[in-house]
Design a protein around this motif. Structure first.
Motif, PDB file in Angstrom:
ATOM      1  N   ASP A 100      -5.372  -1.246  -5.194  1.00 17.12           N
ATOM      2  CA  ASP A 100      -4.757  -1.813  -3.995  1.00 17.12           C
ATOM      3  C   ASP A 100      -5.695  -2.836  -3.362  1.00 17.12           C
ATOM      4  O   ASP A 100      -6.639  -2.471  -2.679  1.00 17.12           O
ATOM      5  CB  ASP A 100      -4.435  -0.681  -3.009  1.00 17.12           C
ATOM      6  N   GLU A 101      -5.431  -4.079  -3.594  1.00 20.12           N
ATOM      7  CA  GLU A 101      -6.262  -5.183  -3.096  1.00 20.12           C
ATOM      8  C   GLU A 101      -7.755  -4.923  -3.330  1.00 20.12           C
ATOM      9  O   GLU A 101      -8.554  -4.950  -2.388  1.00 20.12           O
ATOM     10  CB  GLU A 101      -5.986  -5.407  -1.601  1.00 20.12           C
ATOM     11  N   SER A 133       0.835  -1.216   0.000  1.00 21.89           N
ATOM     12  CA  SER A 133       0.000   0.000   0.000  1.00 21.89           C
ATOM     13  C   SER A 133       0.862   1.255   0.000  1.00 21.89           C
ATOM     14  O   SER A 133       0.495   2.258  -0.614  1.00 21.89           O
ATOM     15  CB  SER A 133      -0.931   0.013   1.218  1.00 21.89           C
ATOM     16  N   GLN A 165      -8.792  -0.536  -1.328  1.00 25.13           N
ATOM     17  CA  GLN A 165      -9.049  -1.902  -0.903  1.00 25.13           C
ATOM     18  C   GLN A 165     -10.462  -2.113  -0.386  1.00 25.13           C
ATOM     19  O   GLN A 165     -11.152  -3.035  -0.783  1.00 25.13           O
ATOM     20  CB  GLN A 165      -8.036  -2.247   0.197  1.00 25.13           C
TER      21      GLN A 165
HETATM   22 MG    MG Z   1      -2.045  -2.833   2.060  1.00 21.87          MG
END
Ligand code: MG
Ligand code: ADP
Length: 350
Positions: free
Chosen positions: A186-187, A61, A105
């Motif tokens: 990010d994810e 991240s 995320q």
């Molecule tokens: Mg992360």
């Protein structure tokens, strides 16, 4: 897979982010530093998806936030079309930021619960009014809803009226609002039910083709990035330890850490399962406040020898490969890298 232009759209060189580690609340005293990102080099080519995988806490991240300029690096360069953007400010920075957008995320916490979906998706136009004049915004937002597979009539609803998967579609629509060239995700599916993950990944895949996007797609799980990635980079303690074309990383991993990660991925085929050995890594990931000398993976590696404590294994510089054949086919930061699917272990249960 998109045919790559030979010039990268993003070049990251020697990127570091170190946070001060402090003690005390009133009288803060620096007692060390957290080396969250600790020397990352990578290229992103137009139209490709570069997957980045690694365990929680390895700096994914932090890397993502630097790529989209939410955070400035401690040192190193991020070149966008040849220009180092880490030192830009004002209008020049604003123009670049428009082209590099992030999808976050957790769709449950990243959408403001008090804003309507229309305001959330249209918010980037407040900062970049030149992209969409006020009178056209509502129509644009409805178009974006349609593009991500949501009913344009939902424009006045609030985030809590949507499921997790739908919320992530809203986050994606927002990421697309300024028509960026690059999306750093990010994810993006980690917080979603497994049944919904594939739908969101398929959506991202389709959007990439429709809008000629380049993706950096981050995940902590190797099995998630496989199908969407052209290339995959494996991160460990703030560095990329292995990078290569997707099929190389999954079929012929050469770094012991990648081999260990892959051995933990469930294999549905019993035959294939019988032919491999699981690697159980010893110990925990060291803290990014005290990274081991030499190879940072050596404390958990079954191949580690004296040299590993003394010499940092490096990836070849990406530029070397660019001159000849585009991105490096495969590269591993290990003194004893070798292709091996079966490795010694105490635990031989499949
Ligand atoms: Mg992360
Ligand atoms: P990942 O996304 O791979 O889980 P992160 O980039 O979030 O990893 O974090 C990497 C390391 O940096 C972790 O040890 C984390 O605690 C630390 N870290 C992240 N952000 C900060 C910050 N703002 N201040 C101090 N430490 C941080």
């Amino acid at each position: 897979m998109a045919e790559r232009a030979s010039e990268p759209i993003i070049e990251v060189r020697g990127l570091h982010k170190h946070y001060p580690l402090t003690r005390g609340i009133v009288f803060k005293k620096q007692v060390g530093e957290v080396r969250a990102v600790d020397g990352v080099d990578l290229d992103l080519f137009p139209g490709e998806t570069l997957g980045i995988v690694g365990e929680s806490g390895c700096g994914k991240s932090t890397l993502a936030r630097m790529l989209v300029h939410l955070e400035r690096p401690s040192s190193g360069e991020i070149r966008y079309k040849g220009e180092d953007i880490t030192k830009l400010s004002g209008r020049a920075l604003k123009a670049v930021r428009r082209n590099i957008q992030m999808v976050f995320q957790d769709p449950y916490t990243s959408l403001n619960p008090r804003m309507t979906v229309g305001d959330i998706i249209g918010e980037p136009y407040e900062i970049h009014p030149e992209v969409a004049p006020k009178g056209s915004r509502r129509q644009r937002v409805q178009e974006l809803l349609d593009v991500v597979g949501l009913n344009p009539e939902y424009i006045n609803r609030y985030p809590h009226q949507f499921s997790g998967g739908q919320r992530q579609r809203i986050g994606i629509a927002r990421g697309l609002a300024l028509r960026p060239e690059i999306i750093v995700a990010d994810e993006p599916v980690s917080a979603l039910d497994v049944s919904v993950q594939a739908q969101v990944i398929n959506l991202l895949d389709r959007l990439q083709k429709d809008f000629s996007l380049s993706y950096v797609f981050i995940a902590h799980d190797l099995s998630i990035v496989r199908h969407i990635s052209d290339r995959v980079g494996v991160m460990y303690l703030g560095r990329i330890v292995e990078i290569g074309r997707e099929e190389e990383i999954y079929e012929h991993p050469t770094h012991p850490y990648t081999q260990a990660l892959l051995s933990a991925v469930p294999v549905p085929d019993p035959d294939a399962r019988a032919h491999r050995t699981r690697v159980i890594l010893s110990g925990d990931v060291p803290s990014p406040t005290s990274i081991p000398s030499g190879c940072r993976f050596r404390t958990r590696c079954w191949k580690a020898r004296e040299r590993c404590a003394l010499e940092v294994p490096e990836l070849a510089v990406p530029e070397v490969f660019r001159l000849s054949e585009g991105p490096a086919k495969h590269d591993s930061a290990c003194h004893f890298a070798e292709e091996k699917r079966v490795v010694p272990t105490d635990d031989t249960t499949p």
